[in-house]
Design an enzyme around this catalytic site. Structure first.
Site, PDB file in Angstrom:
ATOM      1  N   ASP A   1       0.821  -1.209   0.000  1.00 54.54           N
ATOM      2  CA  ASP A   1       0.000   0.000   0.000  1.00 54.54           C
ATOM      3  C   ASP A   1       0.855   1.259   0.000  1.00 54.54           C
ATOM      4  O   ASP A   1       2.067   1.204   0.208  1.00 54.54           O
ATOM      5  CB  ASP A   1      -0.917   0.007   1.223  1.00 54.54           C
ATOM      6  CG  ASP A   1      -1.954  -1.100   1.185  1.00 54.54           C
ATOM      7  OD1 ASP A   1      -2.358  -1.489   0.070  1.00 54.54           O
ATOM      8  OD2 ASP A   1      -2.355  -1.579   2.264  1.00 54.54           O
TER       9      ASP A   1
ATOM     10  N   TYR B   1       7.128 -10.076   6.892  1.00 56.59           N
ATOM     11  CA  TYR B   1       6.952  -8.635   7.072  1.00 56.59           C
ATOM     12  C   TYR B   1       7.567  -8.198   8.394  1.00 56.59           C
ATOM     13  O   TYR B   1       7.587  -8.953   9.373  1.00 56.59           O
ATOM     14  CB  TYR B   1       5.466  -8.262   7.088  1.00 56.59           C
ATOM     15  CG  TYR B   1       4.826  -8.190   5.729  1.00 56.59           C
ATOM     16  CD1 TYR B   1       4.836  -7.007   4.996  1.00 56.59           C
ATOM     17  CD2 TYR B   1       4.200  -9.304   5.172  1.00 56.59           C
ATOM     18  CE1 TYR B   1       4.232  -6.932   3.748  1.00 56.59           C
ATOM     19  CE2 TYR B   1       3.601  -9.240   3.924  1.00 56.59           C
ATOM     20  CZ  TYR B   1       3.622  -8.047   3.221  1.00 56.59           C
ATOM     21  OH  TYR B   1       3.032  -7.974   1.978  1.00 56.59           O
TER      22      TYR B   1
END
EC number: 5.4.99.12
Length: 265
Positions: A55, A113
């Site tokens: 994003d 992540y």
């Protein structure tokens, strides 16, 4: 045609995300323009395929893409050529010649992540693009108990933002850890799983810091599995602290060799 696998890093601050969008600067569009320029603007144009989207504001330490190039260039020359034309907030780390069957998205077996949370009393303007911020004291032991509840195969409905395009909210998290980076006074979360959905990591971190601060029960993750209600997870921490750290492909991690099943994508 030669297929290339490209590993790159980027600072997501000034990108509107990875995926191409009309009239917006994205990672995909920037890389696509450079690759087609290197190939002297072929027709049809070269298409970039990424391992997945990030994003706006999210960073990548090792995003992976592939593309088919109309002529053969040695892999390291391709890396140097791309880096000579890419902007300063992108850098190609590695280029590999791969089989025409390789796919940067569909061959993924797992992703890792990292989320960095500044714990300073005051919001640090120099960190605003690279960390979240949590000024309240946290109990790391409580966070680690809650992290254990996140590991395994679960329905993560409560941890996924609306708009997620997926057949099911079931995923498997293999590893979930948190430590304090004393030098930078930051909480560092890491998650490794077979797939993550829209805002999932940012929502999980929001729940975890609340648990660490004592505003949620230590095992509240288990309740959130049961209620399947995104609103009860409440907080989504800022995109700036999130980093795509590693993309795994089949065979790279023998302990977790299986990619996300087709019915879960």
């Amino acid at each position: 045609m030669q297929r290339y696998k490209v590993t790159l890093m980027y600072d997501g601050t000034n990108f509107a995300g990875f995926q191409r969008q009309p009239n917006k600067r994205t990672v995909e569009s920037t890389l696509t323009d450079v690759v087609n320029k290197m190939a002297k603007q072929p027709d049809p144009a070269i298409v970039i395929y990424g391992s997945g989207r990030t994003d706006a504001g999210v960073h990548a330490l090792a995003q992976v893409v592939h593309f088919d190039f109309p002529f053969l260039i040695p892999a390291d020359n391709m890396r140097k050529g791309l880096n000579s034309m890419l902007p300063m907030d992108m850098e190609v780390l590695k280029v590999e010649e791969v089989a025409p069957t390789f796919h940067a998205r569909y061959d993924v077996s797992g992703k890792q992540y990292q989320y960095r949370m500044d714990m300073g009393e005051f919001r640090n303007p120099f960190k605003r693009n690279y960390t979240g911020h949590w000024k309240f004291p946290v109990d790391l032991a409580k966070i680690n108990v809650a992290l254990a509840d996140l590991v395994g195969e679960h329905d993560y409905t409560s941890f996924v933002a609306s708009g997620a395009q997926t057949r099911t909210f079931v995923r498997t998290i293999y590893e979930a850890t948190c430590h304090i980076d004393e030098a930078n006074h930051e909480l560092v979360f890491e998650f490794y799983g077979n797939g993550f959905m829209y805002n999932q990591v940012r929502i999980m971190v929001g729940v975890l810091v609340e648990i660490g601060s004592g505003t949620r029960p230590v095992h509240d993750v288990l309740r959130l599995y049961e209620v399947k209600d995104r609103k009860q997870a409440r907080r989504t921490v800022p995109a700036a602290g999130l980093y795509l750290k590693h993309v795994y492909y089949q065979g790279e991690d023998p302990q977790h060799p299986t990619k996300l099943p087709q019915h879960q994508r």
